[in-house]
Design a protein around this motif. Structure first.
Motif, PDB file in Angstrom:
ATOM      1  N   THR A 391       0.100   0.038  -9.437  1.00 50.68           N
ATOM      2  CA  THR A 391       0.384  -0.015  -7.993  1.00 50.68           C
ATOM      3  C   THR A 391       1.863   0.176  -7.715  1.00 50.68           C
ATOM      4  OG1 THR A 391      -1.470  -1.514  -7.629  1.00 50.68           O
ATOM      5  CG2 THR A 391       0.209  -1.430  -5.912  1.00 50.68           C
ATOM      6  N   LEU A 392       2.724  -0.468  -8.522  1.00 56.22           N
ATOM      7  CA  LEU A 392       4.165  -0.414  -8.287  1.00 56.22           C
ATOM      8  C   LEU A 392       4.838   0.731  -9.043  1.00 56.22           C
ATOM      9  CD1 LEU A 392       5.101  -4.218  -8.314  1.00 56.22           C
ATOM     10  CD2 LEU A 392       4.170  -2.802  -6.486  1.00 56.22           C
ATOM     11  N   ASP A 640       5.562  -4.612   0.437  1.00 58.06           N
ATOM     12  CA  ASP A 640       6.672  -3.703   0.743  1.00 58.06           C
ATOM     13  C   ASP A 640       6.167  -2.266   0.877  1.00 58.06           C
ATOM     14  OD1 ASP A 640       9.432  -3.116   1.136  1.00 58.06           O
ATOM     15  OD2 ASP A 640       9.534  -2.370  -0.913  1.00 58.06           O
ATOM     16  N   LYS A 641       5.193  -1.921   0.046  1.00 54.17           N
ATOM     17  CA  LYS A 641       4.641  -0.572   0.074  1.00 54.17           C
ATOM     18  C   LYS A 641       3.854  -0.321   1.360  1.00 54.17           C
ATOM     19  CE  LYS A 641       2.647   2.518  -3.382  1.00 54.17           C
ATOM     20  NZ  LYS A 641       2.001   2.588  -4.705  1.00 54.17           N
ATOM     21  N   ASN A 644       6.520  -1.042   4.462  1.00 52.33           N
ATOM     22  CA  ASN A 644       7.717  -0.199   4.449  1.00 52.33           C
ATOM     23  C   ASN A 644       8.929  -0.901   5.048  1.00 52.33           C
ATOM     24  OD1 ASN A 644       9.342   1.990   4.025  1.00 52.33           O
ATOM     25  ND2 ASN A 644       8.709   3.052   5.886  1.00 52.33           N
TER      26      ASN A 644
END
Length: 778
Positions: A391-392, A640-641, A644
């Motif tokens: 994911t990251l 955060d993804k 944003n």
């Protein structure tokens, strides 16, 4: 100005030119460029080493920014004993975010088979042992660069294997690579930079280790606590570039800042003022002059400060390059206003957040915990870590062969693959999740273990095994729910025929309705989240009607909301993170707005804030637990993804504001406390003054009382003596002989006088006594 202590072996330095470490350091190009104004070196040997640990001495260890322990410095017993006896001060030194480098120390190395003994003067978490290599020659073997991404091997110079090999062969010392290898007490505290994994002979002490390479150079995983250790004689063998990198790292720390100017910049005085402040505050930085925008974008720094000589088009190009490279960076540009009253405007562009730093720190910590026990060899941990790293967008492929080989001990028994992980349903679900991720990278996995157990074959068997479990009446509804969620998550539903798909959809619908009938209040937070996921999947494909789906989701979210505390926690950190991941993934996929955005946002924001605030900045994890840390960083990174926050670092702003408000509250509390204390002191002083006066009065009354007592006692004695004298005296009165005493008391005047005097003295005595007593007690 930075202050560096160099600890040397006085005997070696006196007799060997190659052992003159202080001269080597002062001649480094970086130090010379600073004209020795930036770096100050102080040399310690066996004669003055005690000064380093004397608090009253101007050269006390805490006054230094870094400590460079030269090759074989601890061969001097005086130096070694000083280090060991002052281990607590060295611990304080490292904890104060100061750096230490320890070169090869021959006499501290143990021989093969001897009792493993650590060097004993570093903090316990950084302690390590040194073990002799089995070969007779220190020139054998080949040193490989392992930690290619480490700043120690990249800044300011990129260190290659060829560079290391050259200096091992060409120096004023000897043909030398390493004498011993390192055995850290806690491998998770260090990052491996250099090793030798080419030597054919495996030392006995490493035979049972998963990683059998010999560790040659290590750096602490913490960038704040900067510890670098090696068994190479880097200073004697003149590895100048590597030593320069190490010296800058342990002294200045990680150089996040860079100042970029152009030659002949007429506004360079502005940048110089910033540079001066950076030096005063001891902020690690580098200076660059007249380099192309494309090269600026490649600089290894998080923050760039550009002079006014760069125009807006160049800044726009720089921002565009960093965006396309998907690089997190912060750019400051000073622009001249070109007005009559010329001044400068500071522009700031950033696509990084405080969360980015957390992600880097935590993932480095997680990778360091992989060896030696492979994260506890837990299929759950493997699944959490691999899913998080995917994911990251973190490279986990180097770990996959080792993980896959360990998993093979569970999915293959007696040479037979039965399609399960130890015949355990939930663990088998996690195995399927792992396989569904790594199968995407199967082209990169060509190790023998993948040829022995092909991933696609294993995945098909696991899917079939799990499919059968949802129709086994011996399994609980919860186990069936777990299996169904895994089958939907891993894309199984996209690879089967329509009839089988409808069959599974019907089973999923049945499981949802059974849970709904029993009441959502009876289930754990994770079960509720799995139900949400399943409802969403069935709703998206049109298998569940909108009103029914919306009703169930509302009921589940209401229950989750009731269970979440005011601080944002669901039971504990681990569960809070896992629930947040489910909810965030639900938001990513639910373009249909199955859940009201305000309900989802409110709960998730509270949870993420809780995770953020409970992050341990010193240890780079949550509760020093891998599973908890993986889930927490996954939730924060996913948030955060999804949200944003790169342009507006919500958490950083909150942190700054919180610190400011807390500081203001602290000052207010301290001021109030001081004022209250002043009032207390004033009242106490008043009491002291009253007590002092009372004490003085008490002494006066005590003397007065004593005087009256003495006077009355004297008068009483005199009267007794007078009476005794008169009682035997005979006098003649009117021709008759009588006793003088009788005659005296027969006169009324005399009786009156003596009676009056007696009453007077009695009253006086009683009054004085009462007055003194009252005053004294008051």
């Amino acid at each position: 100005m930075y202050k560096i202590g160099i600890v040397v072996n006085e005997n070696e330095m006196a007799h060997s030119a190659f052992a003159n470490t202080p001269k080597l350091l002062s001649d480094l190009s970086y130090v010379k460029k600073q004209k020795n104004e930036y770096y100050r070196f102080y040399v310690f040997d066996k004669f003055n080493i005690k000064e380093l640990f004397q608090k009253s001495n101007k050269n006390f260890i805490m006054s230094f920014d870094s400590l460079f322990v030269a090759t074989n410095a601890t061969n001097n017993i005086e130096i070694y004993e000083a280090f060991v006896s002052n281990k607590n001060l060295i611990d304080d030194f490292i904890s104060a975010e100061k750096g230490i480098f320890i070169s090869s120390q021959k006499k501290l190395s143990i021989k093969e088979g001897d009792c493993l003994k650590t060097i004993g003067f570093l903090p316990e978490k950084y302690d390590y042992a040194i073990c002799d290599r089995p070969e007779k020659s220190s020139a054998d073997g080949k040193i490989s660069v392992v930690g290619k991404d480490s700043i120690v091997l990249n800044y300011p110079t990129v260190i290659t294997e060829n560079d290391i090999e050259y200096h091992c062969l060409h120096n004023n010392f000897i043909n030398h690579k390493y004498r011993s290898f390192l055995i850290p007490s806690h491998e998770s505290q260090y990052q491996l930079l250099l090793s030798d994994n080419t030597s054919a002979k495996i030392p006995d002490i490493l035979r049972d280790s998963i990683d059998k390479s010999r560790k040659i150079l290590l750096v602490s995983g913490s960038q704040k606590e900067r510890v670098v250790i090696t068994t190479m004689a880097l200073d004697w063998a003149e590895h100048l570039k590597l030593i320069e990198n190490i010296l800058i790292y342990i002294t200045e720390g990680v150089p996040n800042f860079a100042f970029v100017t152009k030659k002949g910049d007429h506004d360079d005085y502005v940048i110089n003022s910033y540079i001066l402040r950076a030096k005063v505050w001891k902020i690690a930085f580098r200076e660059y002059e007249d380099i192309d925008i494309g090269e600026i974008a490649k600089l290894p720094h998080d923050t760039l400060v550009l002079s006014p000589s760069y125009d807006k088009s160049e800044i726009d190009r720089l921002i565009d390059i960093t965006k396309k490279a998907n690089r997190n960076i912060s750019i400051y540009w000073l622009s001249s206003t070109q007005s009559i009253t010329e001044c400068f405007i500071l522009y700031h562009y950033t696509n990084e957040t405080s969360i980015d730093q957390i992600k880097i720190e935590v993932n480095n910590w997680i990778f360091r915990r992989f060896y030696p026990n492979l994260w506890g060899k837990s299929v759950w941990t493997y699944a959490y870590c691999i899913c998080m790293m995917k994911t990251l967008e973190i490279d986990f492929i180097p770990l996959v062969p080792v993980i896959y080989e360990e998993l093979s001990l569970h999915f293959c028994k007696k040479g037979i693959i039965d399609g399960s992980y130890d015949n355990v349903i939930n663990a088998s679900c996690k195995l399927l999740e792992i396989l569904s991720v790594i199968i995407e990278y199967s082209a990169e996995l060509d190790e023998e273990i993948f040829q022995k157990f092909p991933i696609d074959t294993l995945k098909a068997k696991v899917e079939q095994w799990l499919f059968e479990k949802i129709y086994d009446d011996n399994n609980s509804e919860y186990d069936k729910l777990y299996v169904l969620v895994s089958l939907y998550k891993t894309g199984y539903m996209n690879c089967i025929e329509t009839d089988k798909m409808n069959e599974i959809n019907n089973k999923a619908n049945e499981v949802i309705r059974i849970h709904q009938t029993k009441g959502f209040v009876n289930y754990s937070n994770i079960i509720l989240c799995q139900l949400l996921y399943l409802v969403k999947e069935l709703f998206v494909i049109g298998f569940l009607p909108e009103d029914f789906s919306f009703k169930i989701c509302q009921e589940i979210m209401t229950e989750l909301k009731l269970r979440q505390s005011d601080t944002g926690v669901w039971r504990n950190i681990s569960e809070t993170a896992e629930v947040s991941i489910y909810l965030l993934e639900l938001e990513v996929d639910s373009e249909n707005k199955l859940l009201p955005v305000n309900i989802l946002n409110e709960n998730v924001i509270k949870a993420i804030s809780f995770l953020y605030q409970n992050y341990d900045n010193n240890k780079y994890c949550w509760h020093e637990d891998v599973n908890t840390s993986v889930k927490a960083v996954h939730a924060i990174g996913l948030y955060d993804k999804v949200k944003n926050f790169s342009a507006n670092d919500f958490f950083y702003d909150i942190s700054i504001q919180s610190m400011r408000l807390e500081y203001e509250k602290y000052i207010e509390r301290e001021n109030k406390a001081v004022l209250d204390y002043v009032d207390v002191i004033y009242e106490k002083e008043k009491e002291i003054r009253v007590l002092k006066k009372a004490s003085e009065k008490k002494k006066l009354f005590q003397w007065l009382f004593f005087s009256v007592f003495i006077i009355n006692l004297s008068l009483g004695i005199m009267m007794i003596l007078m009476i005794a004298g008169l009682s035997n005296e005979i006098i003649e009165y009117n021709g008759v002989k009588v006793s003088a005493l009788s005659r005296l008391f027969n006169e009324w005047q005399t009786e009156f006088i003596f009676g009056f005097i007696g009453i007077l003295f009695g009253a006086a005595f009683t009054g004085v006594y009462s007055f003194v007593k009252r005053k004294t007690f008051k």
